[in-house]
Design a protein around this motif. Structure first.
Motif: not given
Length: 322
Positions: A95, A127, A150, A279
């Protein structure tokens, strides 16, 4: 990119993928915040003694060190200590890539291309799939480690901004000197959260089986994950356009998930695998830049590290690793 350098890139992928197993081993014995402080302290001493200090603005260097070093590793280690599966941690930490692009837009007023907007949207969707699946299987307790990871990715993204604005002449030297910054903040957090005795009690029993395994994990993180892995990565980043090197890091979660399955018995759910694939696809689509094709298997001329992709973050999104 030459065949030799492709193999070096894949070597980095393996080293960084297995790094999450080493972190898991360390956290089996050490408190997470103390382990993070210890990891940087071991690096900081030889760096101060033997590595030239990078000539960069102090405020951007501190942003790099606090974001990449303190925030990322504090929350990553806390997440893994609170139940974040090792393999899934290697994936959710990706991320940092879309976070970096978004921070460049908000803080540096850079423009997003349509391709990057699509890529970020896809990555965020992946996510969300993982978060929803975790919630369905374990309610809030299963979502908390994902949220902590995250935050770790967001910390890494702030570190990327600091690295970009610092524009070091020698990226490896700045990566190594970054290790000096998190030691005291992480140790202070350990004292406040884990108590003054937790870390030292773990050190006192380091001769036990779990302690020796943890020391092995610590040695791997420092020597192979950081020195060898970051050294090879910096070499590749200095030799080729970032858009050719950065996609290698998207293979790291594949190694992390596979290693966690093989050695720890972690089996991701079908939806987690789907979310992970989404992702990686989103990160690759959003961060890869169109470059002129080079001749196959022919090394390219080194280019200045300031050359960047469409959103100005090609160089820093994946400059350094765990």
């Amino acid at each position: 990119m030459s065949t030799r350098d492709r193999m070096l890139g894949l070597t980095v992928v393996v080293l960084w993928g297995l790094n999450f197993l080493a972190i898991h081993a360390g956290l089996e014995h050490f408190p997470p915040l103390f382990f993070a402080a210890l990891r940087f302290a071991i690096m900081a001493i030889p760096v101060i003694l033997f590595v030239p200090r990078p000539n960069v603005p102090l405020k951007w260097f501190l942003l790099y060190g606090i974001g990449f070093g303190t925030i990322q590793f504090a929350f990553l280690f806390l997440a893994m200590d609170n139940g974040m599966p090792t393999g899934l941690a290697s994936l959710v930490l990706q991320s940092s890539a879309p976070f970096t692009v978004l921070l460049c837009v908000v803080l540096l007023r850079e423009k997003l291309s349509a391709r990057q907007i699509i890529g970020i949207t896809v990555a965020v969707g992946g996510m969300a799939i993982i978060g929803i699946d975790r919630a369905a299987h374990g309610a809030t307790a299963a979502v908390l480690p994902v949220m902590l990871t995250l935050i770790a990715g967001l910390g890494w993204a702030f570190g990327n901004i600091g690295s970009r604005l610092a524009r070091p002449d020698n990226a490896l030297h700045m990566t190594l000197w970054m290790c000096v910054v998190p030691v005291l903040p992480l140790y202070a957090l350990s004292l406040a959260v884990e108590g003054p005795r937790a870390g030292w009690d773990a050190m006192a029993s380091v001769g036990s089986h779990s302690g020796l395994v943890a020391l092995g994990g610590l040695a791997y993180v420092v020597l192979l994950g950081t020195i060898v892995g970051s050294g090879l990565w910096t070499y590749l980043m200095s030799r080729y356009p970032a858009s050719k090197v950065a996609p290698f890091s998207l293979l790291v979660p594949i190694v992390g998930l596979t290693a966690a399955w093989a050695f720890l018995g972690e089996t991701p759910t079908g939806w987690e695998l789907i979310g992970g694939a989404v992702v990686i696809l989103g990160c690759f689509a959003g961060l890869s830049a169109k470059r002129a094709a080079a001749a196959p298997d022919t090394p390219e001329e080194p280019e200045p590290v300031a050359q960047e992709g469409a959103a100005g973050v090609d160089r820093v999104v994946l400059q350094s690793r765990l």
